[in-house]
Design an enzyme around this catalytic site. Structure first.
Site, PDB file in Angstrom:
ATOM      1  N   TRP A  87     -61.314 -32.767 -61.748  1.00 32.51           N
ATOM      2  CA  TRP A  87     -60.614 -33.399 -60.641  1.00 32.51           C
ATOM      3  C   TRP A  87     -59.422 -32.573 -60.201  1.00 32.51           C
ATOM      4  O   TRP A  87     -58.813 -31.844 -60.957  1.00 32.51           O
ATOM      5  CB  TRP A  87     -60.230 -34.842 -60.961  1.00 32.51           C
ATOM      6  CG  TRP A  87     -59.102 -35.064 -61.929  1.00 32.51           C
ATOM      7  CD1 TRP A  87     -57.815 -35.400 -61.622  1.00 32.51           C
ATOM      8  CD2 TRP A  87     -59.158 -35.024 -63.353  1.00 32.51           C
ATOM      9  NE1 TRP A  87     -57.072 -35.558 -62.763  1.00 32.51           N
ATOM     10  CE2 TRP A  87     -57.871 -35.337 -63.844  1.00 32.51           C
ATOM     11  CE3 TRP A  87     -60.174 -34.737 -64.281  1.00 32.51           C
ATOM     12  CZ2 TRP A  87     -57.570 -35.373 -65.201  1.00 32.51           C
ATOM     13  CZ3 TRP A  87     -59.869 -34.778 -65.633  1.00 32.51           C
ATOM     14  CH2 TRP A  87     -58.594 -35.094 -66.072  1.00 32.51           C
ATOM     15  N   GLU A 130     -43.947 -35.716 -52.146  1.00 38.86           N
ATOM     16  CA  GLU A 130     -44.078 -36.469 -53.388  1.00 38.86           C
ATOM     17  C   GLU A 130     -42.765 -36.628 -54.139  1.00 38.86           C
ATOM     18  O   GLU A 130     -41.938 -35.709 -54.182  1.00 38.86           O
ATOM     19  CB  GLU A 130     -45.067 -35.759 -54.323  1.00 38.86           C
ATOM     20  CG  GLU A 130     -46.463 -35.605 -53.775  1.00 38.86           C
ATOM     21  CD  GLU A 130     -47.404 -35.036 -54.808  1.00 38.86           C
ATOM     22  OE1 GLU A 130     -48.125 -35.823 -55.438  1.00 38.86           O
ATOM     23  OE2 GLU A 130     -47.383 -33.809 -55.002  1.00 38.86           O
ATOM     24  N   GLU A 155     -47.345 -39.296 -53.689  1.00 36.84           N
ATOM     25  CA  GLU A 155     -47.103 -40.110 -54.877  1.00 36.84           C
ATOM     26  C   GLU A 155     -45.631 -40.482 -54.884  1.00 36.84           C
ATOM     27  O   GLU A 155     -44.773 -39.634 -54.609  1.00 36.84           O
ATOM     28  CB  GLU A 155     -47.388 -39.320 -56.154  1.00 36.84           C
ATOM     29  CG  GLU A 155     -48.835 -39.209 -56.545  1.00 36.84           C
ATOM     30  CD  GLU A 155     -48.971 -38.500 -57.883  1.00 36.84           C
ATOM     31  OE1 GLU A 155     -49.906 -38.819 -58.609  1.00 36.84           O
ATOM     32  OE2 GLU A 155     -48.132 -37.624 -58.206  1.00 36.84           O
ATOM     33  N   TYR A 189     -42.266 -40.956 -60.441  1.00 39.76           N
ATOM     34  CA  TYR A 189     -42.658 -41.543 -61.718  1.00 39.76           C
ATOM     35  C   TYR A 189     -41.452 -42.081 -62.490  1.00 39.76           C
ATOM     36  O   TYR A 189     -41.604 -42.915 -63.372  1.00 39.76           O
ATOM     37  CB  TYR A 189     -43.308 -40.484 -62.631  1.00 39.76           C
ATOM     38  CG  TYR A 189     -44.542 -39.801 -62.113  1.00 39.76           C
ATOM     39  CD1 TYR A 189     -45.365 -40.399 -61.173  1.00 39.76           C
ATOM     40  CD2 TYR A 189     -44.882 -38.544 -62.581  1.00 39.76           C
ATOM     41  CE1 TYR A 189     -46.491 -39.751 -60.718  1.00 39.76           C
ATOM     42  CE2 TYR A 189     -46.009 -37.889 -62.128  1.00 39.76           C
ATOM     43  CZ  TYR A 189     -46.807 -38.491 -61.196  1.00 39.76           C
ATOM     44  OH  TYR A 189     -47.930 -37.846 -60.745  1.00 39.76           O
TER      45      TYR A 189
END
Length: 658
Positions: free
Chosen positions: A272, A569, A591, A594
């Site tokens: 991936w 991101e 994204e 985090y």
């Protein structure tokens, strides 16, 4: 379907954990000792070459030999001297085909015009004098020798570009091989971090390579989600192009005669990757397979007939392509590219001189900008007359002085440490980087503005550069000053292959307001990665949240701004904030961060909304249109205590459409 989604999420979460543990030896890197430098002067009128060099070795004469290229096997003896100079009165007709080796006491110094012009980080290959496998062997040996194949290469300061001169008499740079590009039998070129392959012909078929492969370093080669920072352009690939990559990777102006797949066939699990970019490329015989990619942007490519899917999990955008996949939940074909100017590139013209081709603006384009025999529409500039060739070690003073003198800037591969921003202050000025050249804001108190500031002028081009910041600053890149309002519709501003990076390498605390702010109108962006690093050489988690501060990846203030392939991101507030009218974005990947430690530190609208939208169109905007938009939230660093309410926020207006 549920099982498939669980499998994808599990694999993706595992990938995030792996990325978070990557380390780097950047802080331990030391610059190499200064090499012995010679000098070469070519006299066109006399057609002779004068060499000079500093003293080296201990005794005996200096022996001079010559060949047509750096790696030629047939250096011939010219003579010897006790002096520090030598004149060759019978050089080869092409001044760039004169490579001299000066030897004394087993110390050899190579002197050439190409090295003198472009420095030590650009490597040239000439099939006229070299074997087909010579370039492949050297590139692959560097790939292994300087750590560009594994995690240690991810944050290195080393940069390199490999340029191939046009084939002659039906020869190619393909030494033969079989199988997919990742197999040992394929004899592929392996391209590592911060590396670039460029063809020096007029059209891609002028330089024919055998097979190109990028080797992911995670999960035994199955995981390409951290395979960043490499590029290839203006070449033909004869056998296989296994471009196994994610963000900040660019493949442009290519002819791909055969390809087996995009994702590698090494490793022992499913493969991936997390997105990439390819443009202005013709697949002549085989439709590629993007299987394993989560998202991808493809612009102005030509594929063999067929309409079936070519892989990809959920966000595949095909713009201005011939024979794209049919539209479905994962694929968004867009018929035309409304306005585009391809990236400038280096080539050798018929007169044997280095030139830069600057493509023309085109509207409503379908397919590639070139043909088998024609470069396409555009202008040719002489490199030595119109450009300043910057080399690693050049400062902001030297670069800005060249711009003031009316020169464009060609950045050879390197790590450019600045104490003040580069000021792009004239119409049609061009900054063009090779080998993922890095413009780095150094930690000095004087530099509080950014890496590159462009004035509100027509036709400016900024291409192929990575912006780092080791110091607090307002912006990394600013296009137009605050209040810019000029109409550039007749000659827009182009930004192409641009990376802005916040964190990942520096150890001191930094505060950046915005990675990129576009204040000018009529700006076209063609492939950005704006990245507040989610991993790197320094400690992550709560420490990263406090150390690597940056609110926004992109703020668009100007009107009529069009962006293709926007990756942004991990920023700490709105990752993209759009204030201008009639904006357009074709493909968006995001994204969220985090590392938000708690909900109180990551809530918008005065704490009323959990998290920040990835893409926010301001409430004052009346017209906006974007397509192919993706944002996925995977919170791994805060124990699941942080939530995100909205992926996108737009005003409730009939002419604002996602």
């Amino acid at each position: 379907m549920i099982k498939k989604l669980i499998s994808i999420f599990t694999a993706f979460a595992f990938m995030l954990i792996l990325c978070s543990f990557i380390t780097s030896n950047l802080s331990d890197e030391k610059k190499q000792d200064n090499k012995i430098q010679g000098k070469i002067v070519y006299n066109k009128k006399k057609h002779n070459v004068v060499l000079s060099w500093p003293a080296f070795g201990t005794s005996g004469n200096y022996v001079i030999t010559k060949a047509g290229s750096r790696l030629a096997s047939d250096f011939i003896a010219l003579g010897s001297t006790s002096k520090l100079t030598f004149t060759d009165n019978k050089p080869n007709a092409d001044k760039y085909e004169n490579y001299y080796k000066v030897t004394r006491n087993d110390i050899a110094l190579i002197i050439s015009l190409e090295n003198q012009i472009f420095g030590d980080n650009m490597y040239f290959y000439d099939r006229k004098y070299e074997k087909a496998e010579t370039a492949r062997n050297e590139i692959n040996s560097q790939f292994g020798a300087i750590g560009l194949g594994g995690s240690n290469g991810e944050f290195t300061t080393k940069r390199q570009a490999y340029y191939f001169k046009a084939n002659i008499k039906g020869q190619t740079y393909d030494s033969g091989g079989s199988g997919s590009a990742s197999s040992a039998t394929a004899n592929s070129i392996e391209l590592g971090f911060y590396s670039h392959i460029g063809g020096l012909g007029k059209v891609p078929s002028d330089v024919k390579l055998g097979s190109i492969f990028t080797r992911p370093h995670l999960s035994g080669g199955a995981n390409a989600t951290c395979t960043f920072w490499r590029s290839v352009e203006n070449v033909a690939v004869m056998r296989d192009f296994a471009w196994t990559v994610s963000q900040s990777t660019s493949a442009r102006r290519m002819s791909i005669e055969s390809t087996s797949k995009y994702i590698s066939d090494i490793g022992d699990t499913n493969f991936w990757g997390s997105g990439g970019f390819i443009a202005d490329t013709h697949y002549t015989s085989t439709r590629p397979d993007w299987g394993g990619q989560q998202q991808w942007y493809t612009r102005n490519a030509v594929f063999p007939s067929g309409s079936g899917a070519m892989g990809g999990s959920y966000n595949m955008v095909w713009q201005g392509c011939v024979n794209p996949p049919q539209a479905d939940d994962a694929n968004s074909p867009i018929p035309v590219t409304p306005i585009i100017r391809e990236k400038p590139f280096l080539f050798i013209d018929n007169d044997g001189e280095y030139k830069v081709f600057v493509p023309a603006w085109q509207k409503d384009r379908v397919g590639v900008s070139w043909s088998a025999t024609d470069m396409g529409k555009g202008k040719i500039q002489d490199l030595l007359m119109d450009w300043y060739v910057a080399k690693e070690g050049d400062t902001d003073v030297e670069i800005n002085n060249a711009l003031k003198a009316g020169k464009n800037i060609f950045f050879t591969p390197g790590h450019y440490a600045l104490n003040a921003p580069i000021q792009v202050n004239k119409k049609d000025a061009i900054l063009l980087g090779a080998g993922i050249a890095s413009v780095t804001l150094e930690p000095t108190e004087k530099n509080t503005w950014g890496c590159i500031f462009a004035d509100d002028k027509d036709g400016i081009i900024i291409a192929g550069l990575l912006m780092d910041s080791f110091n607090s600053t307002t912006y990394q890149v600013r296009i137009g000053d605050e209040g810019a309002n000029a109409d550039h519709s007749a000659d827009p501003i182009l930004l192409t292959d641009i990376t802005c990076r916040v964190g990942g390498v520096q150890s001191k605390n930094i505060q950046i307001q915005t990675s990129m702010q576009i204040n000018s109108n009529n700006v076209v962006g063609d492939h950005f990665w704006l990245w507040r690093a989610d991993h790197g050489s320094q400690k992550g988690g709560d420490v990263r949240w406090a150390r690597d501060r940056c609110k926004n990846g992109l703020i668009v203030v100007g009107d009529d701004v069009t962006l293709y392939a926007l990756f942004a991101e991990h920023y700490q507030e709105y990752e993209v904030l759009w204030l201008g009218e009639r904006g357009r974005t074709f493909f968006f990947q995001n994204e969220p961060p985090y590392d938000a430690p708690n909900q109180a530190s990551w809530s918008s609208q005065d704490g009323r909304v959990d998290g920040y939208a990835a893409f926010k169109v301001a409430n004052t905007v009346k017209e906006h249109h974007s397509i192919g938009m993706g944002s996925y939230a995977v919170f791994t660093g805060n124990g699941g205590i942080v939530n995100k309410k909205n992926g996108f926020e737009i005003p409730n207006s009939p002419n604002v459409k996602l």
